[in-house]
Write a protein that holds these residues in place. Structure first.
Motif, mmCIF file in Angstrom:
data_model
loop_
_atom_site.group_PDB
_atom_site.id
_atom_site.type_symbol
_atom_site.label_atom_id
_atom_site.label_comp_id
_atom_site.label_asym_id
_atom_site.label_seq_id
_atom_site.Cartn_x
_atom_site.Cartn_y
_atom_site.Cartn_z
ATOM 1 N N GLY A 12 0.760 -1.235 0.000
ATOM 2 C CA GLY A 12 0.000 0.000 0.000
ATOM 3 C C GLY A 12 0.792 1.286 0.000
ATOM 4 N N ARG A 13 2.114 1.213 -0.034
ATOM 5 C CA ARG A 13 2.927 2.428 -0.068
ATOM 6 C C ARG A 13 2.593 3.240 -1.316
ATOM 7 N NH1 ARG A 13 9.573 2.571 -0.167
ATOM 8 N NH2 ARG A 13 9.805 4.782 -0.673
ATOM 9 N N VAL A 14 2.503 4.544 -1.142
ATOM 10 C CA VAL A 14 2.270 5.455 -2.259
ATOM 11 C C VAL A 14 3.531 6.304 -2.419
ATOM 12 C CG1 VAL A 14 0.846 7.328 -3.145
ATOM 13 C CG2 VAL A 14 -0.207 5.508 -1.777
ATOM 14 N N PRO A 15 4.262 6.129 -3.525
ATOM 15 C CA PRO A 15 5.493 6.901 -3.714
ATOM 16 C C PRO A 15 5.165 8.359 -4.034
ATOM 17 C CG PRO A 15 5.036 5.624 -5.676
ATOM 18 C CD PRO A 15 4.010 5.220 -4.643
ATOM 19 N N ASN A 16 6.080 9.256 -3.686
ATOM 20 C CA ASN A 16 5.879 10.655 -4.067
ATOM 21 C C ASN A 16 6.068 10.791 -5.582
ATOM 22 O OD1 ASN A 16 8.690 11.167 -4.682
ATOM 23 N ND2 ASN A 16 9.072 11.413 -2.494
ATOM 24 N N LEU A 17 5.665 11.914 -6.124
ATOM 25 C CA LEU A 17 5.687 12.092 -7.578
ATOM 26 C C LEU A 17 7.095 11.999 -8.164
ATOM 27 C CD1 LEU A 17 3.042 14.903 -8.049
ATOM 28 C CD2 LEU A 17 2.815 12.471 -8.558
ATOM 29 N N GLU A 18 8.082 12.518 -7.444
ATOM 30 C CA GLU A 18 9.460 12.458 -7.941
ATOM 31 C C GLU A 18 9.925 11.007 -8.069
ATOM 32 O OE1 GLU A 18 14.009 13.650 -6.663
ATOM 33 O OE2 GLU A 18 12.346 14.463 -5.509
ATOM 34 N N LEU A 19 9.685 10.217 -7.045
ATOM 35 C CA LEU A 19 10.094 8.815 -7.071
ATOM 36 C C LEU A 19 9.315 8.036 -8.124
ATOM 37 C CD1 LEU A 19 11.701 6.431 -6.075
ATOM 38 C CD2 LEU A 19 10.113 6.220 -4.154
ATOM 39 N N ALA A 20 8.024 8.276 -8.214
ATOM 40 C CA ALA A 20 7.216 7.586 -9.224
ATOM 41 C C ALA A 20 7.732 7.915 -10.624
ATOM 42 C CB ALA A 20 5.750 7.971 -9.081
ATOM 43 N N GLY A 21 8.086 9.164 -10.863
ATOM 44 C CA GLY A 21 8.635 9.562 -12.156
ATOM 45 C C GLY A 21 9.954 8.870 -12.453
ATOM 46 N N ARG A 22 10.797 8.751 -11.432
ATOM 47 C CA ARG A 22 12.077 8.058 -11.598
ATOM 48 C C ARG A 22 11.865 6.589 -11.931
ATOM 49 N NH1 ARG A 22 14.424 9.995 -6.790
ATOM 50 N NH2 ARG A 22 14.383 7.931 -5.883
ATOM 51 N N VAL A 23 10.898 5.972 -11.265
ATOM 52 C CA VAL A 23 10.608 4.553 -11.497
ATOM 53 C C VAL A 23 10.118 4.344 -12.926
ATOM 54 C CG1 VAL A 23 9.068 2.648 -10.858
ATOM 55 C CG2 VAL A 23 10.158 4.030 -9.076
ATOM 56 N N ILE A 24 9.163 5.165 -13.364
ATOM 57 C CA ILE A 24 8.628 5.026 -14.719
ATOM 58 C C ILE A 24 9.718 5.299 -15.750
ATOM 59 C CG2 ILE A 24 6.977 5.982 -16.387
ATOM 60 C CD1 ILE A 24 5.772 4.093 -14.228
ATOM 61 N N ALA A 25 10.559 6.289 -15.526
ATOM 62 C CA ALA A 25 11.658 6.581 -16.453
ATOM 63 C C ALA A 25 12.615 5.392 -16.541
ATOM 64 C CB ALA A 25 12.402 7.839 -16.016
ATOM 65 N N HIS A 26 12.892 4.768 -15.403
ATOM 66 C CA HIS A 26 13.774 3.599 -15.383
ATOM 67 C C HIS A 26 13.156 2.451 -16.178
ATOM 68 C CE1 HIS A 26 16.570 0.581 -13.827
ATOM 69 N NE2 HIS A 26 15.513 -0.186 -13.693
ATOM 70 N N ILE A 27 11.878 2.209 -15.979
ATOM 71 C CA ILE A 27 11.190 1.127 -16.690
ATOM 72 C C ILE A 27 11.194 1.395 -18.193
ATOM 73 C CG2 ILE A 27 8.939 0.034 -17.081
ATOM 74 C CD1 ILE A 27 8.446 0.348 -14.040
ATOM 75 N N LYS A 28 10.888 2.620 -18.595
ATOM 76 C CA LYS A 28 10.890 2.962 -20.025
ATOM 77 C C LYS A 28 12.273 2.778 -20.631
ATOM 78 C CE LYS A 28 7.019 6.186 -20.109
ATOM 79 N NZ LYS A 28 6.602 7.581 -20.327
ATOM 80 N N ALA A 29 13.306 3.220 -19.935
ATOM 81 C CA ALA A 29 14.674 3.070 -20.442
ATOM 82 C C ALA A 29 15.049 1.599 -20.574
ATOM 83 C CB ALA A 29 15.659 3.785 -19.522
ATOM 84 N N ALA A 30 14.653 0.784 -19.611
ATOM 85 C CA ALA A 30 14.945 -0.648 -19.658
ATOM 86 C C ALA A 30 14.215 -1.308 -20.819
ATOM 87 C CB ALA A 30 14.569 -1.310 -18.338
ATOM 88 N N GLU A 31 12.967 -0.896 -21.061
ATOM 89 C CA GLU A 31 12.198 -1.460 -22.167
ATOM 90 C C GLU A 31 12.811 -1.085 -23.509
ATOM 91 O OE1 GLU A 31 7.816 -1.490 -19.993
ATOM 92 O OE2 GLU A 31 8.301 0.127 -21.391
#
Length: 78
Positions: free
Chosen positions: A43-62
């Protein structure tokens, strides 16, 4: 693109299953937190900065990973 917390978690789960990266390794890489994925699942909700970093990492990996469905180049006889 806006996404819900559930969509964010699903994106992370999809990435983990397709990439084969362990949840602990992913958490250390994107958040410097080995419990990041476990906490998201709880149930943890990441802050917007962290969520953006996570999505950027996933996109780069893809983008860096070869597409599994892409046809391979024909072999050239020597």
């Amino acid at each position: 693109m806006m996404m819900t917390v559930g969509e964010f978690l699903q994106r992370v789960e999809d990435h983990l299953s397709t990439s084969g990266v362990a949840p602990t390794r992913f958490g250390i890489t994107v958040a410097n937190d080995p419990n990041f994925v476990r906490d998201l699942r709880s149930g943890r909700v990441p802050n917007l900065e962290l969520a953006g970093r996570v999505i950027a990492h996933i996109k780069a990996a893809e983008e860096a990973a070869p597409l599994a469905d892409a046809p391979s180049a024909p072999e050239v006889a020597a």
